[in-house]
Scaffold this motif. Structure first.
Motif, PDB file in Angstrom:
ATOM      1  N   PHE A  54       0.841  -1.192   0.000  1.00  0.00           N
ATOM      2  CA  PHE A  54       0.000   0.000   0.000  1.00  0.00           C
ATOM      3  C   PHE A  54       0.881   1.248   0.000  1.00  0.00           C
ATOM      4  O   PHE A  54       1.796   1.381   0.814  1.00  0.00           O
ATOM      5  CB  PHE A  54      -0.888  -0.027   1.246  1.00  0.00           C
ATOM      6  N   VAL A  55       0.627   2.176  -0.934  1.00  0.00           N
ATOM      7  CA  VAL A  55       1.342   3.450  -0.984  1.00  0.00           C
ATOM      8  C   VAL A  55       0.335   4.593  -0.933  1.00  0.00           C
ATOM      9  O   VAL A  55      -0.836   4.424  -1.272  1.00  0.00           O
ATOM     10  CB  VAL A  55       2.204   3.577  -2.255  1.00  0.00           C
ATOM     11  N   ARG A  56       0.803   5.777  -0.505  1.00  0.00           N
ATOM     12  CA  ARG A  56      -0.103   6.932  -0.433  1.00  0.00           C
ATOM     13  C   ARG A  56      -0.266   7.592  -1.790  1.00  0.00           C
ATOM     14  O   ARG A  56      -1.253   8.285  -2.039  1.00  0.00           O
ATOM     15  CB  ARG A  56       0.344   7.937   0.614  1.00  0.00           C
ATOM     16  N   ASP A  57       0.725   7.416  -2.704  1.00  0.00           N
ATOM     17  CA  ASP A  57       0.578   7.883  -4.084  1.00  0.00           C
ATOM     18  C   ASP A  57       1.626   7.186  -4.940  1.00  0.00           C
ATOM     19  O   ASP A  57       2.552   6.529  -4.441  1.00  0.00           O
ATOM     20  CB  ASP A  57       0.687   9.406  -4.192  1.00  0.00           C
ATOM     21  N   LEU A  58       1.493   7.352  -6.259  1.00  0.00           N
ATOM     22  CA  LEU A  58       2.321   6.587  -7.189  1.00  0.00           C
ATOM     23  C   LEU A  58       3.752   7.093  -7.290  1.00  0.00           C
ATOM     24  O   LEU A  58       4.563   6.495  -8.004  1.00  0.00           O
ATOM     25  CB  LEU A  58       1.675   6.605  -8.585  1.00  0.00           C
ATOM     26  N   SER A  59       4.104   8.162  -6.588  1.00  0.00           N
ATOM     27  CA  SER A  59       5.501   8.592  -6.581  1.00  0.00           C
ATOM     28  C   SER A  59       6.362   7.684  -5.710  1.00  0.00           C
ATOM     29  O   SER A  59       7.594   7.711  -5.817  1.00  0.00           O
ATOM     30  CB  SER A  59       5.606  10.038  -6.075  1.00  0.00           C
ATOM     31  N   VAL A 125       5.832  33.764  -8.745  1.00  0.00           N
ATOM     32  CA  VAL A 125       6.766  33.266  -9.745  1.00  0.00           C
ATOM     33  C   VAL A 125       7.828  32.433  -9.045  1.00  0.00           C
ATOM     34  O   VAL A 125       8.402  32.873  -8.041  1.00  0.00           O
ATOM     35  CB  VAL A 125       7.437  34.426 -10.516  1.00  0.00           C
ATOM     36  N   GLY A 126       8.104  31.243  -9.565  1.00  0.00           N
ATOM     37  CA  GLY A 126       9.117  30.387  -8.978  1.00  0.00           C
ATOM     38  C   GLY A 126       8.668  28.947  -8.931  1.00  0.00           C
ATOM     39  O   GLY A 126       7.965  28.477  -9.831  1.00  0.00           O
ATOM     40  N   ARG A 127       9.040  28.242  -7.874  1.00  0.00           N
ATOM     41  CA  ARG A 127       8.619  26.843  -7.679  1.00  0.00           C
ATOM     42  C   ARG A 127       7.357  26.829  -6.826  1.00  0.00           C
ATOM     43  O   ARG A 127       7.339  27.338  -5.703  1.00  0.00           O
ATOM     44  CB  ARG A 127       9.716  26.020  -7.024  1.00  0.00           C
ATOM     45  N   LEU A 128       6.295  26.236  -7.369  1.00  0.00           N
ATOM     46  CA  LEU A 128       4.971  26.286  -6.758  1.00  0.00           C
ATOM     47  C   LEU A 128       4.367  24.889  -6.694  1.00  0.00           C
ATOM     48  O   LEU A 128       4.812  23.960  -7.377  1.00  0.00           O
ATOM     49  CB  LEU A 128       4.044  27.195  -7.578  1.00  0.00           C
ATOM     50  N   ALA A 129       3.315  24.738  -5.889  1.00  0.00           N
ATOM     51  CA  ALA A 129       2.561  23.486  -5.820  1.00  0.00           C
ATOM     52  C   ALA A 129       1.378  23.567  -6.777  1.00  0.00           C
ATOM     53  O   ALA A 129       0.601  24.529  -6.714  1.00  0.00           O
ATOM     54  CB  ALA A 129       2.070  23.235  -4.400  1.00  0.00           C
ATOM     55  N   PRO A 130       1.209  22.599  -7.674  1.00  0.00           N
ATOM     56  CA  PRO A 130       0.056  22.637  -8.585  1.00  0.00           C
ATOM     57  C   PRO A 130      -1.216  22.241  -7.843  1.00  0.00           C
ATOM     58  O   PRO A 130      -1.274  21.191  -7.216  1.00  0.00           O
ATOM     59  CB  PRO A 130       0.419  21.600  -9.653  1.00  0.00           C
ATOM     60  N   SER A 157      -3.218   8.820  -7.687  1.00  0.00           N
ATOM     61  CA  SER A 157      -2.686   8.867  -9.048  1.00  0.00           C
ATOM     62  C   SER A 157      -1.903  10.136  -9.338  1.00  0.00           C
ATOM     63  O   SER A 157      -1.301  10.260 -10.415  1.00  0.00           O
ATOM     64  CB  SER A 157      -3.835   8.737 -10.065  1.00  0.00           C
ATOM     65  N   LEU A 158      -1.927  11.110  -8.420  1.00  0.00           N
ATOM     66  CA  LEU A 158      -1.222  12.369  -8.641  1.00  0.00           C
ATOM     67  C   LEU A 158       0.258  12.197  -8.320  1.00  0.00           C
ATOM     68  O   LEU A 158       0.616  11.816  -7.208  1.00  0.00           O
ATOM     69  CB  LEU A 158      -1.813  13.475  -7.768  1.00  0.00           C
ATOM     70  N   VAL A 159       1.116  12.509  -9.282  1.00  0.00           N
ATOM     71  CA  VAL A 159       2.558  12.348  -9.081  1.00  0.00           C
ATOM     72  C   VAL A 159       3.288  13.686  -9.119  1.00  0.00           C
ATOM     73  O   VAL A 159       4.503  13.737  -8.940  1.00  0.00           O
ATOM     74  CB  VAL A 159       3.157  11.409 -10.145  1.00  0.00           C
ATOM     75  N   ARG A 191      11.104  13.586 -11.052  1.00  0.00           N
ATOM     76  CA  ARG A 191      10.965  12.205 -11.495  1.00  0.00           C
ATOM     77  C   ARG A 191       9.855  11.581 -10.656  1.00  0.00           C
ATOM     78  O   ARG A 191       9.552  12.052  -9.573  1.00  0.00           O
ATOM     79  CB  ARG A 191      12.257  11.413 -11.290  1.00  0.00           C
ATOM     80  N   THR A 192       9.283  10.491 -11.160  1.00  0.00           N
ATOM     81  CA  THR A 192       8.261   9.823 -10.373  1.00  0.00           C
ATOM     82  C   THR A 192       8.490   8.322 -10.404  1.00  0.00           C
ATOM     83  O   THR A 192       9.224   7.802 -11.248  1.00  0.00           O
ATOM     84  CB  THR A 192       6.856  10.160 -10.890  1.00  0.00           C
ATOM     85  N   GLY A 193       7.878   7.624  -9.461  1.00  0.00           N
ATOM     86  CA  GLY A 193       8.044   6.185  -9.391  1.00  0.00           C
ATOM     87  C   GLY A 193       7.406   5.486 -10.575  1.00  0.00           C
ATOM     88  O   GLY A 193       6.401   5.926 -11.118  1.00  0.00           O
ATOM     89  N   PHE A 194       8.009   4.368 -10.995  1.00  0.00           N
ATOM     90  CA  PHE A 194       7.426   3.585 -12.089  1.00  0.00           C
ATOM     91  C   PHE A 194       7.476   2.101 -11.759  1.00  0.00           C
ATOM     92  O   PHE A 194       6.466   1.480 -11.488  1.00  0.00           O
ATOM     93  CB  PHE A 194       8.162   3.865 -13.406  1.00  0.00           C
ATOM     94  N   PHE A 195       8.652   1.520 -11.779  1.00  0.00           N
ATOM     95  CA  PHE A 195       8.813   0.096 -11.501  1.00  0.00           C
ATOM     96  C   PHE A 195      10.123  -0.043 -10.748  1.00  0.00           C
ATOM     97  O   PHE A 195      11.196   0.106 -11.323  1.00  0.00           O
ATOM     98  CB  PHE A 195       8.832  -0.706 -12.809  1.00  0.00           C
ATOM     99  N   ASP A 196      10.032  -0.248  -9.439  1.00  0.00           N
ATOM    100  CA  ASP A 196      11.215  -0.265  -8.590  1.00  0.00           C
ATOM    101  C   ASP A 196      12.292  -1.181  -9.166  1.00  0.00           C
ATOM    102  O   ASP A 196      12.011  -2.348  -9.467  1.00  0.00           O
ATOM    103  CB  ASP A 196      10.811  -0.745  -7.182  1.00  0.00           C
ATOM    104  N   PRO A 197      13.513  -0.692  -9.388  1.00  0.00           N
ATOM    105  CA  PRO A 197      14.073   0.591  -8.953  1.00  0.00           C
ATOM    106  C   PRO A 197      14.077   1.662 -10.030  1.00  0.00           C
ATOM    107  O   PRO A 197      14.845   2.622  -9.940  1.00  0.00           O
ATOM    108  CB  PRO A 197      15.505   0.203  -8.585  1.00  0.00           C
ATOM    109  N   VAL A 198      13.266   1.528 -11.080  1.00  0.00           N
ATOM    110  CA  VAL A 198      13.282   2.463 -12.206  1.00  0.00           C
ATOM    111  C   VAL A 198      12.287   3.590 -11.967  1.00  0.00           C
ATOM    112  O   VAL A 198      11.159   3.358 -11.504  1.00  0.00           O
ATOM    113  CB  VAL A 198      12.949   1.736 -13.519  1.00  0.00           C
TER     114      VAL A 198
END
Length: 422
Positions: A54-59, A125-130, A157-159, A191-198
């Protein structure tokens, strides 16, 4: 794990004193007031399954199993606000959490300048949370949320955690309430998680969207839309298919044509220059001891590598003094994607079937009942206990992790979390 626990506990202990020192510094330098804030969650969880994590999100590359773990919900953040004038402010926020690479390396989650042209118009302007969905920008701040984590069926599903770009927000009175709108755009640095360790490198992907709010008394209604246009590199399906060919005796004949360019053979699975769209409608009622939340949303992918999905949740909480019990229900369901291309050659039908199998891994059909209690035992501190009962189709494995994900459609997760914010 013990070292991570120690770091979190020490940081929680020193943050109040940091806040005091920041206030002293601000009083000494009136023209450049600086304030420091902090937040964190020390969370532990386990499930009753070793077949699906179980994970909290796909990242997250790995998840919760029958062994207690702190990695999935624990987070620590510190924030500095520097005011350059009555209308201009800079914000820097650094967090440490369980990352797609499987470590807890600190990362800059916010780094922006905000200017208020008027009380009704501001630009950052800068780094923000979507703000993809309602409450999505604060989903890592456990203290601000009723439950230990946002409903995984809806938010899992939000990464995208942040982007580099700009946003503009305007508001105006409308009737007895306030109408507020925001537009934003930029590029992902993640980057986001895909298939450990990739991991899947989504850096450079374009994000643009916005929302419209209407606030009246205890009610808040929001409609949101966001689009993500993915750039290269490709979703690492080729890595996955060649790993399967190398490890499966049944696929031994394909070794003669390995390495296989699956996305070249099945172009509908390519993600390069394709878009994914996120839409939602949400409502929050917050008055006195009662708080209610409800949202519905959908995700549509231009690429056939993912199934489109619809999801929703309701969450209710009622405060009795320092105790707040809460109850929630969430669900998600996806629509099978179509892989129609049959590559030329004798192995064409096999590659087509493998492509369909890979897409089937993104299938979703499940629901979750959540029961928990929050104890605000002192100002800015809360202890939460929570149980989640997940039920669904046995092929609904997209939101789970593990080397070989199998489950019987039943999973129970128990969690505890200590949240703080200063």
């Amino acid at each position: 794990m013990l070292r991570a626990l120690a770091r979190l506990i020490v940081a929680a202990a020193i943050l109040p004193s940091c806040s005091v020192h920041a206030e002293d510094a601000a009083s000494q330098v009136a023209d450049w007031p600086v304030t420091f804030k902090g937040f964190g969650t020390l969370g532990v969880a386990r499930s009753d399954s070793n077949d699906a994590e179980f994970v909290r999100d796909l990242s997250q590359p790995r998840g919760v199993s029958r062994q207690w773990t702190t990695r999935n919900d624990s987070v620590l953040g510190v924030q500095m606000n520097l005011r350059f004038g009555p209308q201009t402010e800079g914000v820097l926020q650094v967090i440490t959490r369980y990352r797609p690479e499987g470590n807890h390396t600190p990362e800059v989650s916010w780094a922006f300048l905000r200017h208020e042209f008027s009380p009704d118009l501001q630009v950052r302007v800068g780094r923000l949370a979507p703000e993809i969905y309602m409450l999505a920008d604060s989903r890592l701040v456990g203290y601000s949320n009723i439950a230990i984590r946002p409903p995984v069926d809806f938010y899992g599903s939000l990464v995208f955690a942040y982007f580099d770009g700009a946003d503009v927000m305007a508001s105006t009175g409308l009737g007895d309430g306030v109408l507020r709108a925001k537009l934003y755009g930029g590029r992902s640095p993640e980057r986001t998680g895909f298939f450990d360790p990739v991991t899947w490198d989504i850096r450079g992907s374009q994000l643009f969207g916005g929302y419209m709010d209407y606030l009246k008394g205890p009610w808040q209604l929001r409609v949101t839309h966001m689009e993500a246009k993915f750039s290269s590199p490709e979703l690492p399906l080729n890595y996955l298919i060649n790993r399967l060919i190398a490890s499966s005796p049944a696929l031994a004949p394909l070794k003669s044509i390995a390495p296989v360019d699956l996305t070249g053979q099945l172009p509908e699975l390519s993600t390069v220059d394709t878009r994914s769209r996120f839409d939602s409608v949400g409502v929050v009622y917050d008055k006195g001891a009662l708080q209610l939340q409800g949202m519905i949303g959908r995700i549509k992918h231009q690429s056939e590598s993912y199934e489109d999905s619809r999801a929703g949740f309701v969450l209710g909480a009622y405060r009795f003094g320092v105790l707040t019990p809460y109850l929630g229900y969430s669900w998600v369901k996806s629509t099978p994607a179509r892989v129609t291309t049959v590559p030329a050659g004798p192995f064409g039908p096999i590659l087509n079937a493998l492509g369909k199998e890979i897409v089937a891994v993104t299938h979703l059909q499940q629901h979750t009942v959540t029961l928990g209690v929050r104890w605000d035992f002192r100002p800015n501190w809360a202890l939460k206990l929570q149980a989640d009962a997940i039920r669904g189709s046995t092929d609904s494995i997209f939101l789970f992790r593990g080397p070989n994900v199998h489950w019987d459609g039943h999973m129970n997760v128990v969690s505890a979390a200590l949240d703080f914010a200063y």
